[in-house]
Design a protein around this motif. Structure first.
Motif, mmCIF file in Angstrom:
data_model
loop_
_atom_site.group_PDB
_atom_site.id
_atom_site.type_symbol
_atom_site.label_atom_id
_atom_site.label_comp_id
_atom_site.label_asym_id
_atom_site.label_seq_id
_atom_site.Cartn_x
_atom_site.Cartn_y
_atom_site.Cartn_z
ATOM 1 N N ARG A 1 0.843 -1.199 0.000
ATOM 2 C CA ARG A 1 0.000 0.000 0.000
ATOM 3 C C ARG A 1 0.877 1.246 0.000
ATOM 4 O O ARG A 1 1.885 1.311 0.691
ATOM 5 C CB ARG A 1 -0.907 0.014 1.235
ATOM 6 N N LYS A 2 0.483 2.242 -0.777
ATOM 7 C CA LYS A 2 1.234 3.503 -0.804
ATOM 8 C C LYS A 2 0.478 4.563 -0.009
ATOM 9 O O LYS A 2 -0.741 4.689 -0.096
ATOM 10 C CB LYS A 2 1.461 3.968 -2.241
ATOM 11 N N HIS A 3 1.211 5.303 0.784
ATOM 12 C CA HIS A 3 0.664 6.380 1.626
ATOM 13 C C HIS A 3 -0.604 5.953 2.373
ATOM 14 O O HIS A 3 -1.622 6.634 2.309
ATOM 15 C CB HIS A 3 0.380 7.624 0.768
ATOM 16 N N PRO A 4 -0.554 4.819 3.099
ATOM 17 C CA PRO A 4 -1.747 4.374 3.833
ATOM 18 C C PRO A 4 -1.932 5.147 5.133
ATOM 19 O O PRO A 4 -0.968 5.646 5.721
ATOM 20 C CB PRO A 4 -1.424 2.910 4.123
ATOM 21 N N TYR A 5 -3.168 5.240 5.569
ATOM 22 C CA TYR A 5 -3.463 5.776 6.896
ATOM 23 C C TYR A 5 -3.646 4.609 7.849
ATOM 24 O O TYR A 5 -4.441 3.708 7.590
ATOM 25 C CB TYR A 5 -4.722 6.648 6.863
ATOM 26 N N ILE A 6 -2.907 4.635 8.946
ATOM 27 C CA ILE A 6 -2.913 3.526 9.903
ATOM 28 C C ILE A 6 -3.505 4.029 11.211
ATOM 29 O O ILE A 6 -3.004 4.992 11.805
ATOM 30 C CB ILE A 6 -1.485 2.994 10.130
ATOM 31 N N THR A 7 -4.591 3.390 11.644
ATOM 32 C CA THR A 7 -5.260 3.769 12.888
ATOM 33 C C THR A 7 -4.916 2.770 13.969
ATOM 34 O O THR A 7 -5.065 1.557 13.777
ATOM 35 C CB THR A 7 -6.789 3.814 12.688
ATOM 36 N N LEU A 8 -4.460 3.243 15.087
ATOM 37 C CA LEU A 8 -4.088 2.376 16.202
ATOM 38 C C LEU A 8 -5.298 2.135 17.100
ATOM 39 O O LEU A 8 -6.186 2.989 17.199
ATOM 40 C CB LEU A 8 -2.963 3.006 17.016
ATOM 41 N N PRO A 9 -5.359 0.998 17.774
ATOM 42 C CA PRO A 9 -6.473 0.719 18.694
ATOM 43 C C PRO A 9 -6.583 1.793 19.768
ATOM 44 O O PRO A 9 -5.593 2.143 20.415
ATOM 45 C CB PRO A 9 -6.092 -0.645 19.302
ATOM 46 N N GLY A 10 -7.796 2.316 19.941
ATOM 47 C CA GLY A 10 -8.023 3.326 20.957
ATOM 48 C C GLY A 10 -7.521 4.707 20.609
ATOM 49 O O GLY A 10 -7.590 5.619 21.437
ATOM 50 N N GLU A 11 -7.014 4.901 19.413
ATOM 51 C CA GLU A 11 -6.489 6.198 19.000
ATOM 52 C C GLU A 11 -7.409 6.834 17.964
ATOM 53 O O GLU A 11 -7.917 6.161 17.065
ATOM 54 C CB GLU A 11 -5.093 6.037 18.375
ATOM 55 N N LYS A 12 -7.621 8.127 18.082
ATOM 56 C CA LYS A 12 -8.385 8.844 17.061
ATOM 57 C C LYS A 12 -7.474 9.316 15.932
ATOM 58 O O LYS A 12 -7.882 9.404 14.789
ATOM 59 C CB LYS A 12 -9.097 10.046 17.697
ATOM 60 N N ARG A 13 -6.235 9.623 16.271
ATOM 61 C CA ARG A 13 -5.292 10.083 15.256
ATOM 62 C C ARG A 13 -4.810 8.913 14.412
ATOM 63 O O ARG A 13 -4.712 7.788 14.882
ATOM 64 C CB ARG A 13 -4.101 10.772 15.920
ATOM 65 N N ARG A 14 -4.506 9.207 13.168
ATOM 66 C CA ARG A 14 -4.019 8.168 12.257
ATOM 67 C C ARG A 14 -2.646 8.581 11.732
ATOM 68 O O ARG A 14 -2.366 9.750 11.527
ATOM 69 C CB ARG A 14 -4.996 7.981 11.088
ATOM 70 N N TRP A 15 -1.816 7.580 11.506
ATOM 71 C CA TRP A 15 -0.468 7.824 11.006
ATOM 72 C C TRP A 15 -0.449 7.583 9.498
ATOM 73 O O TRP A 15 -0.879 6.537 9.021
ATOM 74 C CB TRP A 15 0.520 6.895 11.700
ATOM 75 N N ASN A 16 0.045 8.559 8.750
ATOM 76 C CA ASN A 16 0.177 8.412 7.302
ATOM 77 C C ASN A 16 1.583 7.925 6.987
ATOM 78 O O ASN A 16 2.541 8.666 7.113
ATOM 79 C CB ASN A 16 -0.107 9.745 6.618
ATOM 80 N N ALA A 17 1.699 6.658 6.610
ATOM 81 C CA ALA A 17 3.001 6.053 6.344
ATOM 82 C C ALA A 17 3.347 6.156 4.863
ATOM 83 O O ALA A 17 2.476 6.352 4.012
ATOM 84 C CB ALA A 17 2.997 4.591 6.774
ATOM 85 N N PHE A 18 4.610 5.987 4.557
ATOM 86 C CA PHE A 18 5.054 5.983 3.160
ATOM 87 C C PHE A 18 4.590 4.708 2.451
ATOM 88 O O PHE A 18 4.042 4.754 1.356
ATOM 89 C CB PHE A 18 6.579 6.109 3.120
#
Length: 291
Positions: free
Chosen positions: A153-170
């Protein structure tokens, strides 16, 4: 696809022989306009340095200076490159605009550099530094092995359990193991390089704490940061700003390693990692049969 237009800047040492060679490239697209001249051209014996420098100043003013609507066409229109082509003389020629389509994720700076390397830089000078960069090594292997067609996947958004913020990875690979890949790519733009460093500096520790901290013993997730070296300061960057950028990058590397992430800065290590990714992704033939 992203649409670009470009023109070649060509120098004619002897107008009677009319044997021009390429000394630069002008690129227009993504709402931007810029040019890149060869730093080696003015050192050639058959180049009049005064004429070359005069043209450098002219292009800098016309392309990077303020708009002059009464004297110039709009800088984002094809007419602007045609306007520059008419400004050429017997010594310097600006070609008529040529058209180019690139993938949506390709940056303006990346397209400009590739055109310069392919059409302007002498073959023996084509960016050995570019070839040896860890991020370039990964991009090349990613394209050659068709990672994205095989599930990366390119530039995916990753949501962690219990987190509202998401990390945009390469990049992200999910096939038996969740592998997240980020990068610090030393591009031609100080802004783009600084943005990548600052994004990681402001949040990678919190992300890694949640991502690697919630480890599945059977299939532990993995985080890999591919980082180029900051070998020299950017044009117009002060010594203080350059040192601050180096310090911030080192801080990012330290944080990643502290939380259990992996840092790759050697092209050989990156090739080994890419080979590992290749082994984890399904073969393209298998996906085609399944489809």
């Amino acid at each position: 696809m992203n649409e670009f237009r470009y023109s070649l800047i060509r120098f004619v040492p002897d107008p009677e022989r009319m044997e021009p060679f390429n000394v630069g490239i002008i690129l227009q697209g993504q709402g931007r306009l810029d040019f890149k001249l060869s730093p080696h051209a003015a050192k050639r014996k058959d180049v009049d340095t005064a004429i070359f420098q005069r043209w450098r100043s002219f292009l800098d003013e016309e392309i990077r200076g303020e708009d002059v609507p009464l004297l110039q066409p709009p800088k984002q229109s094809p007419r602007f490159l045609e306007f520059l082509s008419r400004a050429g003389d017997q010594t310097v020629i600006v070609s008529r605009p040529l058209y180019l389509s690139e993938r949506p994720e390709e940056s303006f700076e990346g397209v400009l550099q590739r055109l310069y390397d392919r059409l302007v830089a002498p073959p023996d000078q084509v960016s050995k530094e570019q070839i040896s960069r860890p991020t370039t090594t990964f991009r090349d292997m990613e394209a050659a092995r068709q990672f994205r067609k095989r599930g990366m996947r390119k530039h995916p958004y990753i949501t962690l359990p219990g987190e509202k913020r998401r990390w945009n990875a390469f990049r992200q690979v999910v096939n038996g193991q969740d592998i997240v890949v980020d990068k610090v790519e030393v591009s031609n733009s100080v802004g783009l390089t600084a943005d990548e460093i600052q994004k990681l500096s402001s949040g990678v520790g919190r992300f890694l704490d949640g991502f690697l901290g919630a480890s599945n013993p059977a299939h532990p997730p993995r985080y890999v940061l591919i980082a180029d070296e900051l070998r020299e300061k950017f044009t117009e960057q002060t010594d203080e700003d350059y040192q601050a950028m180096k310090d911030e990058l080192q801080g990012v590397l330290d944080v990643v390693q502290h939380y259990g992430g992996q840092v790759l800065r050697d092209p050989g290590e990156v090739r080994d990692f890419a080979e590992e990714v290749d082994s984890k992704l399904p073969k393209l033939e298998e996906l085609q049969k399944a489809g």
